[in-house]
Write an enzyme that holds these catalytic residues in place. Sequence first.
Site, short mmCIF file in Angstrom:
data_model
loop_
_atom_site.label_atom_id
_atom_site.label_comp_id
_atom_site.label_asym_id
_atom_site.label_seq_id
_atom_site.Cartn_x
_atom_site.Cartn_y
_atom_site.Cartn_z
N GLU A 10 -4.86 6.94 7.34
CA GLU A 10 -3.95 8.07 7.36
C GLU A 10 -4.75 9.29 6.93
O GLU A 10 -5.47 9.24 5.93
CB GLU A 10 -2.78 7.81 6.40
N ARG A 21 -1.40 9.34 11.24
CA ARG A 21 -2.13 8.10 11.49
C ARG A 21 -3.36 8.42 12.31
O ARG A 21 -3.30 9.25 13.23
CB ARG A 21 -1.22 7.13 12.26
N LYS A 30 2.38 -5.95 3.49
CA LYS A 30 1.66 -6.78 4.47
C LYS A 30 1.34 -8.13 3.84
O LYS A 30 1.24 -8.24 2.62
CB LYS A 30 0.32 -6.11 4.84
N ARG A 44 5.33 -4.70 15.42
CA ARG A 44 5.93 -4.18 14.18
C ARG A 44 5.96 -5.27 13.14
O ARG A 44 7.03 -5.71 12.72
CB ARG A 44 7.37 -3.70 14.46
N LYS A 48 2.43 4.49 1.28
CA LYS A 48 2.63 5.04 2.62
C LYS A 48 2.41 6.54 2.55
O LYS A 48 3.27 7.29 2.08
CB LYS A 48 4.05 4.73 3.13
N GLU A 95 5.41 8.49 0.71
CA GLU A 95 6.77 8.25 1.20
C GLU A 95 7.35 6.95 0.72
O GLU A 95 8.55 6.72 0.83
CB GLU A 95 6.74 8.21 2.73
N ARG A 131 -1.75 8.31 16.47
CA ARG A 131 -0.87 7.16 16.58
C ARG A 131 -0.50 6.88 18.02
O ARG A 131 -0.29 5.74 18.41
CB ARG A 131 0.42 7.42 15.77
N LYS A 148 7.94 -1.40 6.12
CA LYS A 148 7.86 -0.13 5.40
C LYS A 148 9.13 0.11 4.62
O LYS A 148 10.23 -0.13 5.10
CB LYS A 148 7.56 1.03 6.35
N GLU A 163 0.85 -1.19 0.00
CA GLU A 163 0.00 0.00 0.00
C GLU A 163 0.88 1.23 0.00
O GLU A 163 1.99 1.21 0.53
CB GLU A 163 -0.87 0.03 1.26
#
Length: 713
Positions: free
Chosen positions: A424, A376, A528, A541, A371, A523, A392, A545, A369
């Site tokens: 986001e 968040r 995932k 985590r 970023k 970014e 977040r 990313k 996806e």
Amino acid sequence: MSGAKKNQPPLKKTKTHHLQSTPSKSIRTFFQPLNSPIPPKNPDTESPIKLPHQTSTSSTSSPSSSSSSTNVVEVKKRISLLKKTPSEFDHSSVAWWKKGEPVPFLFLSLAFDMIKEEKGRNAMSDIGCNVLRTVMHTTPGDLLPVVYLFSNRIAPPYQGLEMGVGKAAVIKTLAEACGRTEKDVKEHYKKLGDLGLVAQASHLSQTLQKSDALTITKVFNTFHLIAKESGKDSQKKKNNLIKSLLHASTDCEPLYLVRLLLKELRIGYAEQTLLSALGQAAVYTEEHSKPPPGIQSPLEEATKIVKQAYSVLPDYDKIISAMLTDGVWLLAKTCNFTPGIPVEPMLSEKITSVSEALNKLRNAELICEYKYDGERAQIHYKENGSVEIYSRSSERNTGKFPDVVAAVSRLKKKNVSSFVLDCEIVAYDRKKQRILPMQVLSTRARKDVAVSNIKVDVCVFPFDLLHLNGQALLEENLKIRRKHLYASFEEESGFLQFSMSLISNDAKEIQKFLDKSVDASCEGLIFKTLDKDSTYQPSERNWLKLKKDYMKTIGDTLDLVPIGAFHGQGKRAGVYGSFLLACYDVDTQEFQTISKTGTGFKDEDLEESSARLRTNLIPKPKACYKHAEKDKPDVWFEASEVWEVKVSDLTISPDYQAAVGKVHSNKGISLRMPRLVRFRPDKAPEQATSSERIAEMYNAQKHNHPDKSKKKN
DNA sequence: CGTGACTGCCC
DNA sequence: ATTCTGC
DNA sequence: GCAGAATGGGCAGTCACG
């Protein structure tokens, strides 16, 4: 580096009055002396030592000038039993206060001091565990404040309760409290790198004032008073509250009072260790309650349960109360995901290439996806139509995004009665249909925003659904959650758009998608798994990313000159903690400040750089150093070397001077997330990255010239 | 009423 | 946010 | 690999003060 040094002020006598201010109602639900089938080993009757807080029955406080200092010695001797393995620890062996009496703050402070000296997390956790058991045994009502202080908080984050006390305020208070000038205190602070140590070394309360010994509840309640103070003269009042604590403190108490005020406990013990200790303490305390059958190691299991409970319900008021009433083994049932209360968000780990993602998530179906570069947000929509938005870090942001509240309410489909959305929120130009930079979003007003008065529009980019129509989806695979997500919302351009995604395991295809994401002002990508291991795991985590600046050969890198430095704090005391960097303007022959940097150094690097640059000190900035008056470093250097720094972005700065006049008439450029990559002994300061080049780099950033970012295939 | 220092929270 | 470090 | 503790820019909001 150096071993820990202690610096204890001489003990003062403390008198014994327990000003008992009961914290709050939550305590009512606490189970009383937990299920202890074993009669307490006569907790107080046997206490051989006359301790400071033990005025026994006589409320007629005699000015017992007796051996109070030896008493503290005895207390310390006794408290060292906390180091025992929990299985050998006796929960009534260290308390010097009576059962039911308020727990002295000294107990916690001394425990902090012991923990600080331990190396392993296990050993630290054991001490914490024993502390909690002691409190559970003597004064269970104090468990909640003890846990809060241990975790360095005063309330759950979503309640927005903050003390508003920072370094400057503490410096001011310390100066007043010990009759020194602020300048004096500051110097001392720079030397020690820790205001707590300054407080401890300051021999506060010189006057033998009769003051009550601090209790946990006293400290905790005073912290709340400080947090609630506001308006005119509030600083003075906060100041006085802090002073009252400091004046009543002894031994290492000032150290920890200050560190707690500043939210810098620095004892190597934080949330995760506390949660682990909590679980273990419960196992020992609930001696009769057998763990559920089939559990091999109850201690580990309890740790897991508590951590799990906290991650879906990060609220100690609720966790502690549930634990004390129903026990640790039921926590998974009693502390569930609760709509309206934020869950800790699932996080991602940094990777440096597409192939790394493919490697790590081998044999699993992948989804990537975009970023997005925004904030968040976790959006809770309850059955009754009420909406809350959390950040977040679980702060309540609802008042900042009334437009988002309206958008999700409008765009949820008819069959949706409640949901929790992970997304986001990004600044967005609806006319041009374009994502705007983070820096634009950050200018948005934050409190009590009215829809009619919004200056920065935003678009919501949802990527996960944690709850739907009363059903938790955390345990479902991402594939299922996404199915629900797409089935639950309508898109509306510029208001709510599903995060751009690609399902693929093909490196080339993914690489293209990565480039596309950057073209779209994002970014990079998040990776995932869709099926395997793809449940939503709060605070884990487990996503990956990939940003352009993580990649070895890509990303903006600058060669900069350290021209100043700041003294380090905490474990960096004694060396420089960060450095002021400058680029070089070839035309004007100026070194123009561009940012600081304080990360990317190995400990060794830091020591060496500090030693090397210390030989280059100059008393004043040179005429060719162009800097803002505002943030002067503690020391200035002769420009002598070049460091390579990696950044995620270049930004227009209100203070820094790099390339001033080149992209903005009177503002310079600075760096977002600067970190040291390596030293460049091969370069001279005049060969540092030029202002010209920095302006170029700024202009090359996609979002600064979006018109040029034509789609490419 | 404007400014600047400070703080907390975004990244 | 990023990075390093001790366990 | 986890957990903790160093460190970055920059914004709005708050408060003190002139």
